[in-house]
Design a protein around this motif. Structure first.
Motif, PDB file in Angstrom:
ATOM      1  N   SER A 126      61.344  94.282  27.300  1.00  0.00           N
ATOM      2  CA  SER A 126      61.235  93.345  28.393  1.00  0.00           C
ATOM      3  C   SER A 126      61.779  91.993  27.954  1.00  0.00           C
ATOM      4  CB  SER A 126      59.776  93.290  28.829  1.00  0.00           C
ATOM      5  OG  SER A 126      59.275  92.029  28.852  1.00  0.00           O
ATOM      6  N   VAL A 127      63.053  91.770  28.264  1.00  0.00           N
ATOM      7  CA  VAL A 127      63.724  90.552  27.797  1.00  0.00           C
ATOM      8  C   VAL A 127      64.084  89.619  28.953  1.00  0.00           C
ATOM      9  CG1 VAL A 127      64.706  91.610  25.743  1.00  0.00           C
ATOM     10  CG2 VAL A 127      65.953  91.730  27.878  1.00  0.00           C
ATOM     11  N   GLY A 128      63.722  90.001  30.163  1.00  0.00           N
ATOM     12  CA  GLY A 128      64.110  89.204  31.326  1.00  0.00           C
ATOM     13  C   GLY A 128      65.291  89.851  32.043  1.00  0.00           C
ATOM     14  N   SER A 129      65.298  89.739  33.373  1.00  0.00           N
ATOM     15  CA  SER A 129      66.334  90.420  34.151  1.00  0.00           C
ATOM     16  C   SER A 129      67.738  89.969  33.790  1.00  0.00           C
ATOM     17  CB  SER A 129      66.110  90.165  35.642  1.00  0.00           C
ATOM     18  OG  SER A 129      64.894  90.687  36.055  1.00  0.00           O
ATOM     19  N   GLY A 130      67.916  88.668  33.607  1.00  0.00           N
ATOM     20  CA  GLY A 130      69.252  88.139  33.316  1.00  0.00           C
ATOM     21  C   GLY A 130      69.816  88.740  32.046  1.00  0.00           C
ATOM     22  N   GLN A 131      69.005  88.711  30.994  1.00  0.00           N
ATOM     23  CA  GLN A 131      69.450  89.258  29.718  1.00  0.00           C
ATOM     24  C   GLN A 131      69.650  90.768  29.833  1.00  0.00           C
ATOM     25  OE1 GLN A 131      70.300  87.431  27.066  1.00  0.00           O
ATOM     26  NE2 GLN A 131      71.023  89.331  26.169  1.00  0.00           N
ATOM     27  N   GLY A 132      68.776  91.429  30.600  1.00  0.00           N
ATOM     28  CA  GLY A 132      68.894  92.870  30.788  1.00  0.00           C
ATOM     29  C   GLY A 132      70.237  93.242  31.393  1.00  0.00           C
ATOM     30  N   LYS A 133      70.663  92.457  32.401  1.00  0.00           N
ATOM     31  CA  LYS A 133      71.948  92.734  33.031  1.00  0.00           C
ATOM     32  C   LYS A 133      73.098  92.482  32.051  1.00  0.00           C
ATOM     33  CE  LYS A 133      71.102  90.339  36.861  1.00  0.00           C
ATOM     34  NZ  LYS A 133      71.367  89.729  38.189  1.00  0.00           N
ATOM     35  N   LYS A 134      72.956  91.414  31.260  1.00  0.00           N
ATOM     36  CA  LYS A 134      73.999  91.122  30.271  1.00  0.00           C
ATOM     37  C   LYS A 134      74.128  92.267  29.273  1.00  0.00           C
ATOM     38  CE  LYS A 134      73.577  86.280  30.486  1.00  0.00           C
ATOM     39  NZ  LYS A 134      72.650  85.281  30.032  1.00  0.00           N
TER      40      LYS A 134
END
Lengths: 416, 322
Positions: A126-134
């Protein structure tokens, strides 16, 4: 020993003596592992509606088939039957990252799924949605979890990425007004509060929403999220739909330029800010609000009735959008145009998949896992206060899963 | 003459190093020293590269504009820079005199029995994780501050002086953050000041005492001037920590990228803005702007450090009489 500790903890949570955070802390002190804690939470949330009968062989029989798109629009109906379907137990490692909102559900799914397919190892951070998309675009991970769908720009970088909604997340408005146990707000009133135009609780607009209630003259303090979050995206998207002024002045996104108020870090930060400030109002995930017994306001929906957030009213909201769902499922489902019982501030959380994988085993395991998560898994995540996806949405999602390819051939076929 | 001797001795030392395998040690030590430089260069390189999009989009205006709007892609760092500097200066204003006084007390006035326990407790403050300070701030200090300090102040002085103007019912804000930061940097300043005061030669004190000075005069005219350079150094180390502190500041400052005249109003710092928004930055421009902000923060600490160096250098040249 551990067993009895667990039962004790469950009792404490059910009786409302322990919040989820406290439970985590206690469980940590008892030396329980993360999966054990997740299982505990599941057991707690389940209450008396018999928890999680989740293996495919025991799944019940007589429900709508996946192809039945023309079926009744009952959102809270029983999940699609998976029949005798069993996930393929291929030996493979899957990695994913992203949304922290979907993380508790994801961890519980992973743990339960491990029993069905012991050789499939899934790792979700769970790293945050933004980082997940990156990470997903950079092909660091096999899948992503996100509360904000990909922008067109991002889709260009990862063409054809499939959006699979996995949970529905309602956003609850919590407030701090001594002596006011029931609060009703309409969308425009809420927008004006967050715009800083309504500054006092006995404003005429709030009075009009709460006929007969006695409201104190406290000044209003707005508490919002300081970190970028899908919860903020859903909430600001709702405000944009109900207020043109909000739309033009602020707009919506995971982080916006808030006209007024203070920022709290994550759900606990907002909740603490609200609880400590008389006259404060803020928004948190429903699961967080209900586990911590925060007062929750009812919101007026497009049909004109005031509805409190709940699993049913959230599923109803998603069902209210059925005719307006785009093919790619990249959509905000706030302020549904119809439905007396739908709660208007709610949104999807998605898993992102690639249209084609090099590794066939990976593609097989991923599609199986997603299929399980959106069908049988919904009963599991329900115990953590995520609203189940309506069957009609599932039907679209299953078609998407069937599009996933490896080496030019489809890897998944839903059972009929 | 002197240099000649030095070169000769250096050459012969090198010869000895070769013989005894000290060369290997020398190389290893050098590698570690170089590693620091490489690391620093890498950090600058990454922040420079990562901030390229935002640097091209905003240039120097980034430092002077104050709109932070991820929705329409307008980013100005002024509120964050302002918040960082002001909260750190507040912290220093509180912590510097306190820290020096603690050090003086421990060194010159404290009974022997108390010296150890008090000294240890001050150092223990440094060992408390910053998230604990943040929690303490939210649950203990802010309610206290709101009831007994900010509310009465804003109702009296605040109506005339914008610095203390209300409303204060939120509790979180610049002054609270500054005070929490002050508590966090207090042990750094106190410990370093105590150490430098401890090495003031006794002859200095004795000379003052021989002139008939009181205890206060000894401290004021002999000890403090002698230790000035070290004390300033300690303050600057504390300032450095305050500038970069993230967690505690995020929890108590209110996280609002706006500039308010009043110290009771919420603000933000560069470090807390980066920490809150980077994980979920959805556009390249947004994350690039945050990295640009990191570069700016890096520059601020660099400037603060340079000022500290200059101060120490000036003070030690004019002051200590050594």
């Amino acid at each position: 020993m551990q067993e009895s500790n667990e039962t004790l903890l469950i009792r404490d949570v059910l009786s409302g003596r322990l919040s989820r955070r406290q439970l985590f802390r206690k469980a940590g002190m008892l030396g329980l592992s993360v999966p054990a804690i997740a299982a505990l939470l599941a057991a707690c949330g389940g209450g008396n509606d018999s928890t999680t009968t989740s293996t495919s062989s025991t799944a019940s029989s007589s429900t709508t088939a996946p192809s039945g798109t023309g079926g009744s629009p009952s959102a809270s109906g029983s999940p699609i039957s998976t029949g005798n379907w069993k996930p393929r137990d291929v030996k493979v490692n899957l990695t994913g990252s992203g949304s922290s909102f979907v993380d508790p559900a994801m961890q519980l799914w992973i743990e339960k799924y491990k029993k069905l397919a012991p050789h499939v190892t899934i790792n979700y951070q769970s790293v945050g949605s933004g980082q997940g998309k990156k990470d997903f675009i950079g092909k660091v991970t096999d899948f992503a979890g996100t509360d904000a769908f990909m922008t067109d720009e991002e889709l260009k970088q990862a063409p054809g990425s499939l959006h699979i909604p996995v949970v529905l997340g309602p956003v609850a408005m919590t407030y701090n007004l001594s002596g006011v146990s029931k609060l009703q707000l309409s969308g425009p009133t809420l927008a004006n509060i967050f715009l800083g135009k309504i500054t006092s609780w006995n404003d005429d607009a709030i009075k009009a929403d709460n006929p007969g209630a006695s409201l104190p003259g406290d000044s209003i303090t707005v508490v919002h999220r300081s970190d970028g979050s899908g919860t903020s995206a859903i909430f600001t998207n709702y405000l944009s739909k109900v207020s043109d002024e909000w739309k033009s002045q602020v707009g919506f996104g995971t982080a916006v330029q808030w006209p007024v108020g203070i920022g709290g870090e994550k759900n606990p930060g907002v909740a603490a800010g609200v609880q400590q400030t008389p006259g404060a109002i803020g928004y948190v995930e429903l699961a967080y609000a209900s586990v911590n017994n925060l007062p929750i306001a009812s919101i007026k929906n497009a049909a004109g009735s005031y509805v409190a957030p709940s699993l049913d009213s959230t599923s109803a909201a998603a069902a209210g959008f059925l005719n307006d769902l785009p093919d790619d499922l990249r959509v905000f489902i706030t302020n549904p145009p119809k439905g007396e019982t739908s709660y208007p501030i709610t949104g999807f959380s998605w898993v992102l998949l690639r249209p084609s994988y090099d590794d066939e085993a990976k593609a097989q395991a991923l599609t199986d896992f997603c299929y399980w998560a959106i069908t049988t898994g919904q009963e599991v995540s329900k115990t953590l206060e995520y609203a189940p996806l309506p069957n009609e949405v599932l039907a679209i999602e299953i078609k998407k899963l069937e599009q996933v390819q490896a080496g030019g051939a489809a890897v998944f076929q839903a059972p009929m | 003459m002197r240099t000649e001797i030095q070169t000769v001795s250096r050459r012969s030392r090198l010869g000895r190093q070769l013989q005894h395998g000290d060369l290997i040690f020398w190389i290893v030590a050098l590698l570690f020293a170089v590693l620091v430089v490489v690391l620093l260069a890498a950090i600058i390189g990454v922040t420079w590269h990562g901030s390229a999009v935002a640097r091209h989009a905003f240039g120097w205006q980034f430092l002077t504009t104050s709109s932070w709007n991820p929705v329409n892609g307008q980013f100005g760092a002024l509120p964050a820079i302002y918040g960082t500097i002001v909260s750190s200066i507040i912290a220093l204003l509180f912590a510097a005199p306190l820290g020096v006084m603690i050090a003086v007390f421990l060194n010159a006035l404290c009974p022997m029995k108390l010296r150890m326990p008090i000294g240890m407790m001050v150092e223990l403050l440094a060992a408390i994780p910053s998230v604990v300070y943040g929690m303490w701030g939210i649950f203990v200090f802010i309610p206290f501050f709101r009831s007994y300090i900010s509310t009465p102040l804003s109702k009296t002085v605040g109506s005339a002086v914008p610095l203390f103007a209300g409303p204060v019912n939120v509790g979180r804000g610049m002054l609270v953050a500054g005070i929490i930061l002050a508590i966090m940097i207090l042990p750094t300043i106190a410990a370093i000041s105590r150490d430098v005061l401890a090495v003031v030669p006794n002859s200095q004190r004795e000379a003052m005492l021989a002139l008939g000075a009181t205890r206060w005069e000894v401290i004021r005219h002999a000890e403090l001037p002698y230790a000035r350079a070290g004390i300033v150094g300690g303050m600057m180390l504390g300032l450095g920590r305050a500038l970069g502190e993230t967690m505690a500041a995020t929890m108590v400052i209110g996280n609002t990228p706006k500039i308010h005249a009043s110290l009771f109003q919420p603000a933000t710092t560069a470090a807390s803005l980066i920490a809150s928004q980077l994980p979920n930055a959805n556009t390249d421009l947004h994350s690039s702007a945050l990295i640009y902000l990191a570069l700016v923060l890096f520059l601020i600490t660099l400037v603060a450090n340079s000022i500290a160096r200059a101060l120490v250098w000036r003070v030690s040249r004019t002051g200590s009489g050594a």
